[in-house]
Scaffold this active site. Structure first.
Site, short mmCIF file in Angstrom:
data_model
loop_
_atom_site.label_atom_id
_atom_site.label_comp_id
_atom_site.label_asym_id
_atom_site.label_seq_id
_atom_site.Cartn_x
_atom_site.Cartn_y
_atom_site.Cartn_z
N ILE A 127 0.83 -1.20 0.00
CA ILE A 127 0.00 0.00 0.00
C ILE A 127 0.87 1.25 0.00
O ILE A 127 0.54 2.25 -0.65
CB ILE A 127 -0.94 -0.07 1.22
CG1 ILE A 127 -1.94 -1.21 1.02
CG2 ILE A 127 -1.64 1.24 1.48
CD1 ILE A 127 -2.57 -1.74 2.29
N ASP A 128 1.98 1.22 0.72
CA ASP A 128 2.87 2.36 0.82
C ASP A 128 3.48 2.71 -0.53
O ASP A 128 3.43 3.86 -0.98
CB ASP A 128 3.96 2.04 1.84
CG ASP A 128 4.50 3.27 2.55
OD1 ASP A 128 3.90 4.35 2.42
OD2 ASP A 128 5.52 3.14 3.26
N ASP A 129 4.08 1.73 -1.19
CA ASP A 129 4.66 1.98 -2.51
C ASP A 129 3.61 2.49 -3.48
O ASP A 129 3.87 3.41 -4.26
CB ASP A 129 5.29 0.70 -3.06
CG ASP A 129 6.74 0.55 -2.65
OD1 ASP A 129 7.60 1.07 -3.35
OD2 ASP A 129 6.99 -0.07 -1.61
N HIS A 186 0.85 8.42 3.97
CA HIS A 186 1.16 8.45 2.54
C HIS A 186 -0.08 8.21 1.70
O HIS A 186 -0.25 8.82 0.63
CB HIS A 186 2.24 7.42 2.21
CG HIS A 186 3.57 7.75 2.80
ND1 HIS A 186 4.51 6.79 3.14
CD2 HIS A 186 4.13 8.94 3.15
CE1 HIS A 186 5.58 7.38 3.65
NE2 HIS A 186 5.37 8.68 3.66
#
Length: 672
Positions: free
Chosen positions: A411-413, A487
């Site tokens: 999810i972050d990327d 993010h």
């Protein structure tokens, strides 16, 4: 001239300066001084930004990606040698190159640490010591004797973590009966049942499944030497320890482990064989195109061992490509040393580099940014992975961290790649728009019930996996974290979804997670500086006013932990000792940049803290435009596994300098 009282003319006598005049002059002088200081700071920032931009552009791969070394600790190198010893694949040149790296990382007291400047760590020291014994270092050599003496002082092998003792059990240096058990039948637990395999975080899941085969098979290869010097008492290498109270969770799980040991002795053979075959299928189905598993070293190592134990020959395509993938984790140093990366981070590094360059003022249609966007677009994943167990109806659309890891996009990327793509102006904006729509839909779909986002899975919050005696190697679940949630919120705001109820729930989750001191915990970066550096830009993007109490508390905290030299730093020990170490440590380029990004988002551009931070970055920059940063500012597992991302020291300072000079994050190009 004016008339006097006697009719003559003459000049008026000069008026004596008043107190208000003096005050005004002081204010004017102070204003001129501040203006001059701001100008000097801006000039220094411009020079540093230009050099950093040139440096970052110069290290891009011709294919469009960036990747810095991902440095962890010497267990990666030690376990690589142990794997080759177990499989009979020893190579003298490779062994010496690995040993040279391991020796070079030893601390003066004979130990090995898990991060630069950190204390000696028992399991790491044991594995490094054994690897050097395999490389031919004599146990009575001074560096080896110091290490073994320290190990004995700390309780010997018996006090080491489970994974270390598993490696030693492979050669008979430890008894399998003295290790916690997890049977391969675990794979048959239904998904609603406690301790089913999907209750574990994806990194733990990928590691545990092959280890269930290894612990069921219990192999022992001939040991090339004894390790009596690593026991406090070689006659009793594993002294008995009393069980915890049966009324405690520790006591419950210790007794469960005893029951699993009994089950190992009476397991129905047909069921056990079927479970191991199912585990093997599970492993093979998750092998990536490049031969690795999940793009990380530990699952790859244990998967190779497990499949080999089930009869897969080393020339079998699965094992051959698996072993070849491990070779690609090796980094050769100038002195001939060989370091093994635990993972590789090209997607993460590329999106961060793209953001840094765009925020520093590189044109949105610059050929190198367009090339980076092209590469990122090609990396978007269009098939389901393990995440779809919890979200079977959700279409794919995420990005992974690594070159190859289609099973585990994160999810972050995905959020940060979207932020990067929207800073680039491509000749075919419709392709970017389509990719962004898929990513936004996937990220929305991966929101947990409480409103936050974890890294890889939805609602991966079971309290039970971390309590298993087997799972003493670090965090094994994936709950929502402030940095990932921030993010995602920042990305959703960037694409115009600020007022979506799901975004508002994410914002509410972030505000509720703020620490009393004003900081946010950093799960994937060290630590409160990273968490706070992630959250404040997200809140600003989402329209939270700079006057909001949460923002002001965070600003006060950041100003309060700024170092005397003007930078910011935070030691990994803040994960264990928050009171002494939160926001405390030697100044680093990446952590100074995180603090600046937070303060700039909070409207503190003209503040003294920002000025000092910017000047620290400018003063510590090297001639080639880069920064030096030996300290570890990344996190795999809080405290247990620390990371030095070698590109962090380049991308985050450039981002901070760019935002200082240009007023904030770059605006997404029209039509992109």
């Amino acid at each position: 001239m004016t008339a006097t009282t006697d009719g003559s003319t003459g000049a008026l006598p000069p008026r004596a300066p008043s107190a208000s005049d003096a005050t005004a002059e002081k204010k004017a002088a102070s204003s001129r001084t501040r203006s001059a200081v701001r100008d000097d700071t801006a000039d220094a920032a411009r020079r540093a930004s230009a050099r950093a931009t040139d440096h970052l552009l110069s290290v891009q791969d011709p294919a469009g990606w960036w990747k810095g070394d991902l440095e962890t600790n010497v267990t990666m190198d030690a376990e690589d040698l142990l794997l080759r010893q177990f499989l009979g694949l020893q190579d003298p040149e490779l062994t010496e190159a690995a040993a040279r790296y391991i020796r070079g990382e030893q601390c003066p007291d004979g130990t090995w640490a898990t991060f630069y400047g950190g204390p000696g760590e028992l399991s790491t020291t044991i594995e490094a010591y054994v690897a050097l014994r395999l490389a031919g270092d004599a146990p009575d050599a001074p560096h080896m004797a110091r290490a073994s003496a320290w190990v004995r002082e700390q309780g010997g092998i018996a006090a080491a973590r489970v994974f270390t003792r598993i490696w030693l059990a492979l050669f008979g240096w430890w008894k399998w009966d003295d290790l916690p058990q997890l049977p391969p039948e675990l794979l048959y637990f239904p998904k609603w049942f406690p301790l089913n395999i999907y209750d574990f975080g994806c990194w733990a899941r990928q590691t545990i499944v092959p280890l269930t085969i290894v612990s069921a098979k219990r192999p022992v290869r001939p040991a090339p030497f004894a390790l009596d010097e690593l026991h406090t008492d070689p006659r009793r290498p594993n002294p008995p320890r009393p069980l915890a109270s049966a009324a405690s969770w520790d006591g419950v799980f210790q007794r469960l482990d005893k029951a699993l040991h009994l089950y190992h002795k009476v397991a129905f053979r047909r069921l056990r064989r079927a479970a191991m075959r199912s585990a093997a299928r599970w492993i093979i189905e998750r092998q990536e195109n490049d031969g690795c598993w999940g793009g990380i070293q530990p699952p790859a190592v244990y998967s190779v061992i497990a499949l080999h134990l089930l009869g897969y020959d080393l020339d079998h395509p699965v094992l051959r490509t698996g072993l070849a993938s491990l070779d690609r984790f090796a980094v050769r140093r100038a002195d001939g040393a060989r370091m093994i990366e635990a993972c590789q981070s090209p997607v993460w590094d590329t999106c961060l580099a793209t953001i840094a360059l765009a925020d520093a003022g590189v044109p949105a249609d610059h050929p190198q940014l367009v090339k980076a966007a092209e590469w990122m677009l090609a990396e978007q994943i269009d098939r389901p992975g393990d995440w779809s167990v919890k979200r079977p109806q959700l279409p794919s659309g995420g990005w992974a961290f690594e070159f190859e890891n289609d099973n585990y996009p994160d999810i972050d990327d995905t959020a940060v790649v979207v932020l990067a793509l929207r800073r680039v102006k491509r000749p075919d904006p419709q392709r970017v728009e389509a990719a962004v729509r898929r990513a936004v839909r996937w990220n929305f779909g991966m929101q947990s019930r409480d409103g936050g986002w974890g890294a890889f899975d939805v609602d991966n919050t079971s309290p039970f996996p971390n309590r298993l005696p087997f799972c003493d190697f670090g965090e094994v679940i994936d709950p929502p974290s402030a940095d990932v949630t921030a993010h995602v919120v920042e990305m959703l705001a960037d694409v115009g979804r600020t007022h979506d109820p799901r975004t508002r729930r994410g914002i509410a989750w972030l505000l509720a997670e703020q620490e009393p001191c004003g900081a946010w915990f950093g799960r994937w970066g060290t630590n409160y500086v990273y968490g706070t550096g992630s959250v404040l830009p997200a809140l600003a993007a989402a329209g939270i006013p700079r006057s909001h109490p949460a923002v002001r508390r965070a600003v006060r905290w950041l100003e309060g932990v700024q170092n005397d030299d003007g930078g910011w730093g935070e030691d990994q020990r803040s994960y264990q000792d928050k009171e002494r170490w939160a926001g405390r440590g030697a100044s680093t380029a990446s952590q100074t940049a995180w603090a600046l990004m937070a303060l700039l988002a909070a409207g503190e551009r003209d503040g003294e803290a920002v000025r000092r931070g910017v000047r620290w970055l400018a003063a510590t920059q090297r001639e080639d435009g880069s920064w030096d940063e030996p300290y570890f500012t990344g996190t795999g597992f809080p405290w247990d596994f620390s990371i030095n991302y070698h590109l962090y020291r380049q991308v985050f300072p450039l981002t901070a300098l760019g935002r200082y000079l240009n007023g904030g994050p770059a605006v997404a190009p029209v039509g992109a």
